[in-house]
Design a protein around this motif. Structure first.
Motif, PDB file in Angstrom:
ATOM      1  N   THR A   1     -10.410   8.925  24.675  1.00 49.39           N
ATOM      2  CA  THR A   1     -10.061   7.911  25.092  1.00 49.39           C
ATOM      3  C   THR A   1      -8.388   7.393  25.379  1.00 49.39           C
ATOM      4  O   THR A   1      -7.759   7.066  24.578  1.00 49.39           O
ATOM      5  CB  THR A   1     -10.331   6.353  24.117  1.00 49.39           C
TER       6      THR A   1
ATOM      7  N   ALA B   1      -5.396   4.817  27.168  1.00 53.79           N
ATOM      8  CA  ALA B   1      -5.016   3.820  26.811  1.00 53.79           C
ATOM      9  C   ALA B   1      -5.269   3.564  28.396  1.00 53.79           C
ATOM     10  O   ALA B   1      -4.945   3.821  29.540  1.00 53.79           O
ATOM     11  CB  ALA B   1      -3.416   4.169  26.095  1.00 53.79           C
TER      12      ALA B   1
ATOM     13  N   THR C   1      -3.502   9.362  24.836  1.00 55.47           N
ATOM     14  CA  THR C   1      -5.224   9.509  25.018  1.00 55.47           C
ATOM     15  C   THR C   1      -5.239   9.852  23.551  1.00 55.47           C
ATOM     16  O   THR C   1      -5.041  10.469  22.972  1.00 55.47           O
ATOM     17  CB  THR C   1      -5.673  10.688  25.835  1.00 55.47           C
TER      18      THR C   1
ATOM     19  N   LEU D   1      -6.002   1.406  20.518  1.00 51.16           N
ATOM     20  CA  LEU D   1      -7.908   2.758  20.520  1.00 51.16           C
ATOM     21  C   LEU D   1      -8.174   2.764  19.744  1.00 51.16           C
ATOM     22  O   LEU D   1      -7.889   3.662  18.791  1.00 51.16           O
ATOM     23  CB  LEU D   1      -6.327   4.085  21.618  1.00 51.16           C
TER      24      LEU D   1
END
Lengths: 375, 380
Positions: free
Chosen positions: A137, A139, A145, A232
């Protein structure tokens, strides 16, 4: 009778026969015409048409060949409907989609539907069932990440689950941060937190769930992971399986009269249920050949499960035996599916030669059986 | 061509007039008989999430209206079916099932997969679809060539059906109620379908569902438009986690080939911001990797050419590290068709007339320059 009269005698009934055939075809169709016509503006209600299932792929009605020798021209005039594939083959100006469809059909019809050829061990479908994927995932500013994963996808109830988490910057460098997780069962029941331990070097942080210390029912579990560095968040899921059956490691094999390889796998079943087996076959030099699948309702007790590999599929790999039954997946069919741990029991067959294996495409074999009344 | 068809006597024994009569006979026979050989296409339309498709009353037909409805006003007046049928004499049939959040049925339920299969069987038997078509003479007949056209969750549904329509599959001919499996003839529904088209398919889920279930979704409007308000089971099983992916609940083969089309345009206006939270290219709601049934993570990031690259600050560079070509699919018998600059809404209503596209490995080029409906029309 003059030659002209004889010709007319031939011509008139032929036209009449063709007319009656065409009329019969029109009456069996709903409101659409046999040839494309402009649609009217008046809406209609659907008619109920007598059930006349179209001949289906891949066992298309192969008897529909022209009486006028049109087959070589790619067009058939028949007294029964052409299958979709035959109609597409008959198209003179095929699009690349038509060509792709025909290629797929020819591939599909080459082996029985329970067999699937694959040519690289990295593409083994049985292994893919168990392969773990990292979830990344990024940002919104692309400067960090979050990557998370678990060590397996399927666990038995007494095993330990290990979950990994890593935060990296835009250069791929680890960002030191703390992670925390929450274990959730079936999206509804909160089972408690998971603590993550940072790695001594720059490796991922790890969190563990020791399922031997509590009661973990079969089903899907989620570990929702957050971090201290930014907002996140993501989640990994895993399935706790109670397959209620196991492979014993015993096998038996034979080639049948058609030159297909039959390997029976011995299983012990603890609970009456539907079970699914999938297995991949390799050459003795570790070249991929293909997979087979089998599913059935099995009662409590011991069973021999037939794993069949079509002769031509093995022959297409181009290597003689012995062959290696390398990976077997056994699962209890349920929602979610309850997969047992992947079995690498490595069973080797006898050293069959290629000549002993079948060489006929499956569709041709089935057509031959159908025409001879033999299965 | 006709000259080759008739085994004629040596020319010295047949007059030219006799040959003319013979050839005319054949030509006339072909003209009358040829209509039987080439059937019309029947497009069986399977809608996506959030539709009370099993309801129809008079002109209120949600499952049919799905293909002309719009969430963004610039797509008003567009109609997928109009574009799909073009100037052909093809037909279509609407499948309507309950994909609402209120009912919350996952893709493997009898109310979804089971209902879709039953309707497909009935359509293929020539019984019509029970919907009032605004276009006259467009109900399917039993002799048509059948294709399925599916959008969003509809793609996930068709993957479950096709992957369990082959004997030996784990859920062969099986859908589920709340308590048990029930027998549904997926075999009869799918075997003989010439092909399945998916558009914006949530084949490995959508991060939108992840965020609903994990409580982190930002764009309420987009959420409401396509997915819903809560993590009910229908949304739960649309997450990108592999535990929910349909590929884990099907066998090693499909009963019909699947041709995937993906969109990579964000939604118009403010809702376009939602796409920033999705990995890689997307159609505003579904990751392109999911739409194209790529192997690996449902969150895989791919570009519009279906490749993954190393990135720096969001900019791709270097050679691909992954190619979502036909050899790298997560589901069997699944093939690339097209990568199109369109969003999740326009995919189903053909709201973008001539979208850009990206050439992709193993892509199918017929229909290039047209939207997804137009591509199917052009290719068939």
């Amino acid at each position: 009778m003059s030659k002209l009269k004889r010709s007319l005698v031939l011509l008139v009934p032929t036209i009449l026969v063709a007319w009656f055939v065409w009329q019969g075809a029109e009456q069996s169709k709903p409101e659409t015409a046999a040839l494309a016509v402009p649609k009217s503006a008046v809406p209609i209600t659907p008619k109920v048409v007598p059930s006349a299932p179209t001949s289906i792929l891949p066992n298309a009605n192969a008897s529909s060949q022209a009486t006028l020798g049109l087959a070589n021209e790619g067009v058939s005039i028949v007294d029964s409907p052409l299958s979709p594939i035959e109609q597409i083959r008959a198209i003179q100006d095929k699009t690349d989609f038509h060509q792709a469809l025909l290629k797929d059909h020819d591939t599909f019809a080459r082996y029985p539907t329970f067999n699937k050829r694959f040519e690289e061990s990295s593409k083994d479908p049985v292994l893919a069932r168990y392969e773990v994927y990292e979830r990344a995932t990024e940002a919104e500013d692309h400067k960090s990440t979050l990557t998370i994963w678990s060590d397996k996808k399927f666990y038995l109830p007494n095993e330990t689950v290990t979950v990994f988490a890593r935060m990296e910057n835009e250069y791929g460098e680890t960002i030191k941060t703390r992670f925390a997780g929450q274990v959730i069962f079936d999206e509804t029941r909160n089972l408690g937190p998971v603590s993550f331990v940072a790695s001594a070097n720059n490796g991922p942080a790890q969190g563990q769930i020791d399922m031997s210390t509590g009661r973990f029912d079969e089903g899907i579990y989620k570990v929702l992971i957050v971090n201290q560095f930014n907002e996140l968040a993501d989640a990994v899921t895993f399935t706790v399986s109670k397959p209620m059956a196991q492979l014993t490691g015993n096998f038996r094999e034979q080639l049948n009269a058609n030159g297909d390889l039959l390997i029976d796998a011995h299983v012990k079943v603890e609970q009456s249920n539907r079970y699914y087996l999938e297995a991949s076959l390799y050459s003795s030099t570790n070249d991929a050949i293909g997979t087979t699948q089998y599913a059935a309702q099995l009662e409590v007790g011991e069973h021999w499960i037939p794993l069949e590999f079509y002769g031509l599929m093995i022959r297409d790999a181009g290597e003689p035996g012995p062959y290696l039954l390398k990976h077997i997946s056994l699962a209890k069919v349920a929602m979610p599916i309850q997969r047992a741990p992947l079995q690498d029991l490595e069973f080797y067959t006898q050293a069959y030669t290629l000549d002993e294996l079948g060489s006929e495409p499956y569709k041709d074999q089935q057509d031959r059986f159908a025409s001879s009344g033999n299965q | 061509m006709f000259k080759k068809l008739f085994k004629s006597k040596p020319s010295s024994t047949r007059s030219g007039f006799q040959r003319f009569l013979t050839q005319s006979t054949i030509a006339i026979g072909l003209a009358f008989g040829a209509g039987q050989a080439m059937a019309a296409n029947c497009y069986i339309m399977v809608h996506g999430h959030g539709t009370q498709g099993d309801y129809k009353s008079g002109s209120n037909q949600p499952a049919l209206d799905y293909w002309s409805s719009y969430n963004f006003s610039q797509y008003a007046g567009s109609n997928f079916i109009t574009e799909l049928l073009g100037n052909s004499s093809d037909n279509y049939a609407i499948v309507g099932y309950d994909s609402t959040d209120e009912s919350g049925y996952p893709y493997w339920r009898n109310e979804t997969a089971g209902e879709i299969a039953r309707q497909i069987i009935s359509i293929r038997q020539g019984n019509g679809d029970g919907f009032n078509h605004p276009e006259a003479n467009t109900q399917c007949s039993a002799n048509d060539t059948f294709w399925v056209v599916s959008h969003s969750q509809g793609a996930q549904q068709m993957m479950y059906l096709a992957g369990n329509a082959i004997s030996g599959s784990p859920n062969y001919n099986t859908a589920y109620t709340a308590s048990s499996g029930v027998s549904v003839d997926f075999d009869a529904a799918v075997n003989g379908i010439a092909g399945i088209f998916t558009m914006g398919g949530a084949i490995t889920g959508t991060e939108g569902a992840d965020r609903v279930c994990n409580g982190n979704w930002v764009d309420y409007l987009v959420n409401l438009a396509f997915l819903g308000k809560d993590c009910n089971p229908s949304v739960q099983w649309l997450q990108t986690n592999d535990s929910y992916a349909v590929r884990n609940y099907i066998g090693s083969n499909l009963a019909a080939p699947v041709y995937v089309m993906g969109g990579y345009k964000s939604f118009p206006g403010i809702e376009g911001a939602a796409a920033a939270f999705l990995a890689g290219e997307d159609d505003g709601y579904i990751n392109l990797a999911s739409q194209m049934s790529c192997a690996g993570s449902g969150k895989r990031s791919i570009e519009s050419d279906l490749n993954t690259y190393r990135t720096f600050l969001g900019i791709s560079y270097g050679s691909p590290t992954f190619r979502c070509n036909n050899s790298n699919k997560g589901t069997p018998r699944t093939y690339n068709m097209a990568s199109v600059y369109t969003d999740h809404d326009a995919e189903r209503n053909a709201g973008i007339n001539s979208p850009d596209y990206t050439s992709i490995e193993n892509g199918i080029t017929c229909g290039n320059g047209r939207n997804m409906a137009g591509r199917i029309d052009a290719c068939l």
